[in-house]
Motif scaffolding. Structure first.
Motif, PDB file in Angstrom:
ATOM      1  N   VAL A 153      33.657  46.140  35.017  1.00  0.00           N
ATOM      2  CA  VAL A 153      33.108  44.780  35.094  1.00  0.00           C
ATOM      3  C   VAL A 153      33.103  44.146  33.706  1.00  0.00           C
ATOM      4  CG1 VAL A 153      31.045  43.408  35.635  1.00  0.00           C
ATOM      5  CG2 VAL A 153      31.756  45.249  37.168  1.00  0.00           C
ATOM      6  N   LYS A 154      32.736  44.911  32.709  1.00  0.00           N
ATOM      7  CA  LYS A 154      32.766  44.392  31.333  1.00  0.00           C
ATOM      8  C   LYS A 154      34.181  43.947  30.959  1.00  0.00           C
ATOM      9  CE  LYS A 154      28.905  47.181  29.589  1.00  0.00           C
ATOM     10  NZ  LYS A 154      28.510  48.239  28.618  1.00  0.00           N
ATOM     11  N   ARG A 155      35.160  44.748  31.320  1.00  0.00           N
ATOM     12  CA  ARG A 155      36.545  44.381  31.007  1.00  0.00           C
ATOM     13  C   ARG A 155      36.986  43.165  31.831  1.00  0.00           C
ATOM     14  NH1 ARG A 155      36.994  50.014  31.262  1.00  0.00           N
ATOM     15  NH2 ARG A 155      37.946  49.917  33.336  1.00  0.00           N
ATOM     16  N   GLY A 156      36.688  43.202  33.116  1.00  0.00           N
ATOM     17  CA  GLY A 156      37.106  42.116  33.984  1.00  0.00           C
ATOM     18  C   GLY A 156      36.559  40.769  33.571  1.00  0.00           C
ATOM     19  N   ARG A 157      35.341  40.740  33.052  1.00  0.00           N
ATOM     20  CA  ARG A 157      34.729  39.482  32.609  1.00  0.00           C
ATOM     21  C   ARG A 157      35.445  38.889  31.403  1.00  0.00           C
ATOM     22  NH1 ARG A 157      29.803  39.018  30.459  1.00  0.00           N
ATOM     23  NH2 ARG A 157      29.720  36.835  31.114  1.00  0.00           N
ATOM     24  N   MET A 158      36.130  39.726  30.638  1.00  0.00           N
ATOM     25  CA  MET A 158      36.779  39.257  29.418  1.00  0.00           C
ATOM     26  C   MET A 158      38.118  38.577  29.683  1.00  0.00           C
ATOM     27  SD  MET A 158      36.015  42.653  27.107  1.00  0.00           S
ATOM     28  CE  MET A 158      37.026  42.125  25.724  1.00  0.00           C
ATOM     29  N   VAL A 159      38.765  38.952  30.774  1.00  0.00           N
ATOM     30  CA  VAL A 159      40.134  38.507  31.016  1.00  0.00           C
ATOM     31  C   VAL A 159      40.174  37.022  31.378  1.00  0.00           C
ATOM     32  CG1 VAL A 159      42.205  38.860  32.397  1.00  0.00           C
ATOM     33  CG2 VAL A 159      40.781  40.822  31.760  1.00  0.00           C
TER      34      VAL A 159
END
Length: 291
Positions: A253-259
């Motif tokens: 989720v942390k990664r997905g929010r950045m994209v």
């Protein structure tokens, strides 16, 4: 509302293109492309065209969760669509999504490339393609899909209703804000009562229902979406808060929010994603340090 401010609709509505408010220059009552522009195509079978709005975040979180589960076929290229600039009205994007809304996905792994648009449809497509994050038990699957479609039907009241009139409209209209605040709080209460007896939206199993609902309603609670957490007293929904914080802490989720994020802290912005290593080397803070 005072008599002086009462609006009397005309017999036939006509479009006033410069009607004020955020997004006024890109909103219009007709569909179709406004200009010719091909979409880029990267090296992976899955090509995502998006922006890190709540609907966009659903799909990037889903893809990162699939990769975390070991599905290498979920590798993807995420191309930035700047909706403020009208990228969604380019001819290439309209070919993928005739509704000109992000996110839109092209799957080039199929015999004929498959287009998928509408965030809920993309989540369901990916869940079925990889056999993950969707319960297989018929009763649980039905419950999961019910909550998925609850989100798709309910969130417009959050964004186009509450978010617009509370945050984006050129003037604050009490009737509109009160009307949509009441509905958003009712929806938060629906979730809070449900999560009182369920760890995740569909019981003990994390699923596409959580992935769909979290960017909108978790955003109100833990990400101060629309700068409205205090106004909505969103933290008072303790079961939603517990669920939202837990999901926010998930690495995928942390990664997905950045994209495709173009706002917020630079270290949380990865405008485009083409490899997993981009999270370590191509966030805006790292690119700025090179210049």
């Amino acid at each position: 509302m005072s008599e002086a401010n009462t609006y009397t609709p005309p017999k036939v509505w006509k479009w006033e293109s410069e009607n004020g408010g955020t997004f006024a220059k890109i909103n219009r009552p007709i569909a179709g492309a406004t200009h010719e522009k091909k979409l880029p195509v990267g090296k992976h079978p899955l090509q995502l065209y998006s922006l890190a709005t709540p609907n966009g975040v659903k799909v990037t979180v889903m893809l990162e969760e699939l990769l975390a589960l070991g599905f290498s076929g979920a590798e993807y290229d995420a191309h930035l669509i700047r909706i403020g600039d009208g990228d969604q009205f380019g001819s290439g994007f309209v070919e993928v999504n005739p509704n000109s809304k992000i996110p839109a996905l092209m799957d080039h792994s199929t015999a004929t490339p498959t287009r998928v648009f509408e965030s809920g449809a993309i989540l369901l497509y990916l869940a079925e393609k990889f056999g993950a994050l969707l319960p297989t038990d018929p009763t649980k699957r039905t419950e999961c899909l019910s909550w998925l479609f609850w989100q798709m039907g309910s969130a417009p009241y959050v964004g186009g209703g509450f978010g617009h009139f509370y945050s984006y409209a050129p003037e604050k209209i009490q009737y509109c804000i009160d009307r949509f605040t009441m509905e958003v709080k009712r929806q938060l209460d629906v979730l809070d009562r449900h999560l009182a007896n369920n760890h995740y939206i569909c019981g003990d199993e994390y699923s596409i229902a959580d992935i769909a609902i979290w960017p909108w309603y978790g955003g109100l609670v833990v990400n101060n979406q629309y700068d409205a957490t205090e106004f909505l007293d969103a933290r008072s929904y303790k079961h939603v808060s517990r669920w939202a914080e837990e999901i926010k802490a998930r690495p995928a989720v942390k990664r997905g929010r950045m994209v495709n994020r173009t706002f917020g802290p630079e270290e949380e912005q990865l405008h485009e994603r083409h490899d997993a290593s981009d999270f370590d080397t191509k966030t805006q803070d790292k690119l700025a340090a090179k210049n």
